[in-house]
Design an enzyme around this catalytic site. Sequence first.
Site, mmCIF file in Angstrom:
data_model
loop_
_atom_site.group_PDB
_atom_site.id
_atom_site.type_symbol
_atom_site.label_atom_id
_atom_site.label_comp_id
_atom_site.label_asym_id
_atom_site.label_seq_id
_atom_site.Cartn_x
_atom_site.Cartn_y
_atom_site.Cartn_z
ATOM 1 N N ARG A 55 126.354 -0.248 112.823
ATOM 2 C CA ARG A 55 126.925 0.898 112.088
ATOM 3 C C ARG A 55 128.409 1.056 112.386
ATOM 4 O O ARG A 55 129.177 1.557 111.575
ATOM 5 C CB ARG A 55 126.149 2.188 112.408
ATOM 6 C CG ARG A 55 126.680 3.428 111.676
ATOM 7 C CD ARG A 55 125.653 4.573 111.615
ATOM 8 N NE ARG A 55 124.946 4.752 112.869
ATOM 9 C CZ ARG A 55 125.456 5.363 113.947
ATOM 10 N NH1 ARG A 55 126.661 5.888 113.910
ATOM 11 N NH2 ARG A 55 124.740 5.475 115.049
ATOM 12 N N TYR A 108 134.162 8.943 87.115
ATOM 13 C CA TYR A 108 132.842 8.340 87.232
ATOM 14 C C TYR A 108 131.838 9.477 87.469
ATOM 15 O O TYR A 108 132.146 10.432 88.201
ATOM 16 C CB TYR A 108 132.864 7.357 88.417
ATOM 17 C CG TYR A 108 131.541 6.715 88.673
ATOM 18 C CD1 TYR A 108 131.059 5.747 87.806
ATOM 19 C CD2 TYR A 108 130.782 7.072 89.773
ATOM 20 C CE1 TYR A 108 129.834 5.155 88.034
ATOM 21 C CE2 TYR A 108 129.556 6.477 90.007
ATOM 22 C CZ TYR A 108 129.086 5.526 89.134
ATOM 23 O OH TYR A 108 127.872 4.945 89.368
ATOM 24 N N ASP A 180 140.808 5.784 92.630
ATOM 25 C CA ASP A 180 139.697 4.866 92.393
ATOM 26 C C ASP A 180 140.228 3.749 91.499
ATOM 27 O O ASP A 180 140.569 3.974 90.343
ATOM 28 C CB ASP A 180 138.545 5.636 91.723
ATOM 29 C CG ASP A 180 137.309 4.772 91.473
ATOM 30 O OD1 ASP A 180 137.442 3.537 91.404
ATOM 31 O OD2 ASP A 180 136.210 5.354 91.333
ATOM 32 N N LYS A 205 131.387 -3.797 91.697
ATOM 33 C CA LYS A 205 131.846 -4.201 90.353
ATOM 34 C C LYS A 205 132.704 -5.470 90.433
ATOM 35 O O LYS A 205 132.199 -6.502 90.829
ATOM 36 C CB LYS A 205 132.590 -3.029 89.716
ATOM 37 C CG LYS A 205 131.905 -1.667 89.902
ATOM 38 C CD LYS A 205 130.595 -1.548 89.134
ATOM 39 C CE LYS A 205 129.797 -0.307 89.483
ATOM 40 N NZ LYS A 205 130.479 0.966 89.342
HETATM 41 C C1 LIG Z 1 130.381 2.286 89.838
HETATM 42 C C2 LIG Z 1 131.542 3.142 90.100
HETATM 43 C C3 LIG Z 1 131.585 3.969 91.234
HETATM 44 C C4 LIG Z 1 130.424 4.085 92.193
HETATM 45 O O1 LIG Z 1 130.173 2.887 92.849
HETATM 46 P P1 LIG Z 1 128.732 2.516 93.514
HETATM 47 O O2 LIG Z 1 128.998 1.200 94.132
HETATM 48 O O3 LIG Z 1 127.746 2.465 92.399
HETATM 49 O O4 LIG Z 1 128.422 3.587 94.474
HETATM 50 C C5 LIG Z 1 132.728 4.707 91.455
HETATM 51 N N1 LIG Z 1 133.765 4.665 90.611
HETATM 52 C C6 LIG Z 1 133.757 3.896 89.503
HETATM 53 C C7 LIG Z 1 134.934 3.908 88.586
HETATM 54 C C8 LIG Z 1 132.647 3.116 89.205
HETATM 55 O O5 LIG Z 1 132.635 2.365 88.100
#
Ligand SMILES: *Cc1c(COP(=O)(O)O)cnc(C)c1O
Length: 391
Positions: A55, A108, A180, A205
């Site tokens: 962790r 998101y 983000d 992603k």
């Molecule tokens: C998918 C996504 C998230 C969240 O990510 P996870 O890996 O599913 O927790 C946050 N911001 C954006 C823009 C996303 O496309």
Amino acid sequence: MKYIETSLIHTGKEFNTTSSVTPPIYQTSTYYAPENPEEYLEMAGEISPSHFYHRHGNPVNNQAAAVIASLEGKEAALMTSSGMGAISTAVLSIIEKGDHIIAQNAHYSSVSMLFREFLPSLGVEVSFVDQADNEAFQEVIRPNTRLIYLETPSNPILTITDLSFVGKLAKEHGIVTMCDNTFASPINQRPGDFGIDVVVHSATKYLGGHSDLTAGVICADKEFIAKAWKRMIILGTSLSSFDSWLLLKGLRTLSLRMERINSNALQLASWMSEHKAIKQVLYCGLPSHPQYELARKQMKGFTGMICIDVAGDDEDAQFKHAQTILNKLVLFTNAASLGGVESLIVHPASMWGKHHTKEQKLKAGISNGLLRISVGIEHINDLIADFDQAL
Ligand SMILES: *Cc1c(COP(=O)(O)O)cnc(C)c1O
């Protein structure tokens, strides 16, 4: 290392203390303590130790973090269990009861819930602004504003935030900025170059790129990463060994994948903008995008995310039209998520129907005819042919 392409392959090698070219997966929760008690004390107090307890840290997580920090041009990075793990950990590492946050209307969906529901329930105030309106950020600043949280291009409809404007505004007021960068990927955009303090990603992603892992990352200076790490070990949002190993593998080809994805998306979006069955194409690489000039200023490529609004006489007709297209497409799989090698498509009004009210959906630009497309690395002729038959 001067170039990103080289850095993706070679950065962070020092974390692999074995002679294997590819680092092993450390499938262990704990590590033998060194015999010297002082050395152990040192290790137990370290930020992201490589060989103490999972962790707290892991060699492959540290290697992946080093690669991504260099991609974003930041001093350090911290891997987390998911994109939401990164976002919640990063926000909670600096926000206290009584603080004020400025966020955007469009985020998101789980991030919207974090700001609309969870943080207010803990006594944090949040203002929401139209991200395309620079003055709007300025107008809602308060003496207790601690954080401006951005997402650009935003999910799903690709609205752009002026990063250098907000970066400068926040600096003048001593406010932390966080962005983000999932939709753009660090190949196409580096928020840090425009004065943004903290960059977060869903590494699920583009960074991972193969729809086979869930991970997140926080990139910032060492001081912020130390704070975030302290939150991470409390919240337990650490990344698993296997997922960080897969992520490192995915990162090797990030620049190649993004090159193809950028080019495929631009060609597909251009082709779509000539099609009668489509009312509107939203792609930040097309001159028809309302913020094309701003996108060009802060992005080196325009990513693989495209939104289309399909034609129809009213909302019901549009809904049906969108569903018909979804059913007819063969190569574009109807599935949540994005950024993988395979092309995906979703109908946001259905996907987020249960999480957003009608008013929130309208504010986020989610109409019944909207389809969100994540363009993969297939041959462009096949992708266009698939849409051609479906439309
Ligand atoms: C998918 C996504 C998230 C969240 O990510 P996870 O890996 O599913 O927790 C946050 N911001 C954006 C823009 C996303 O496309």
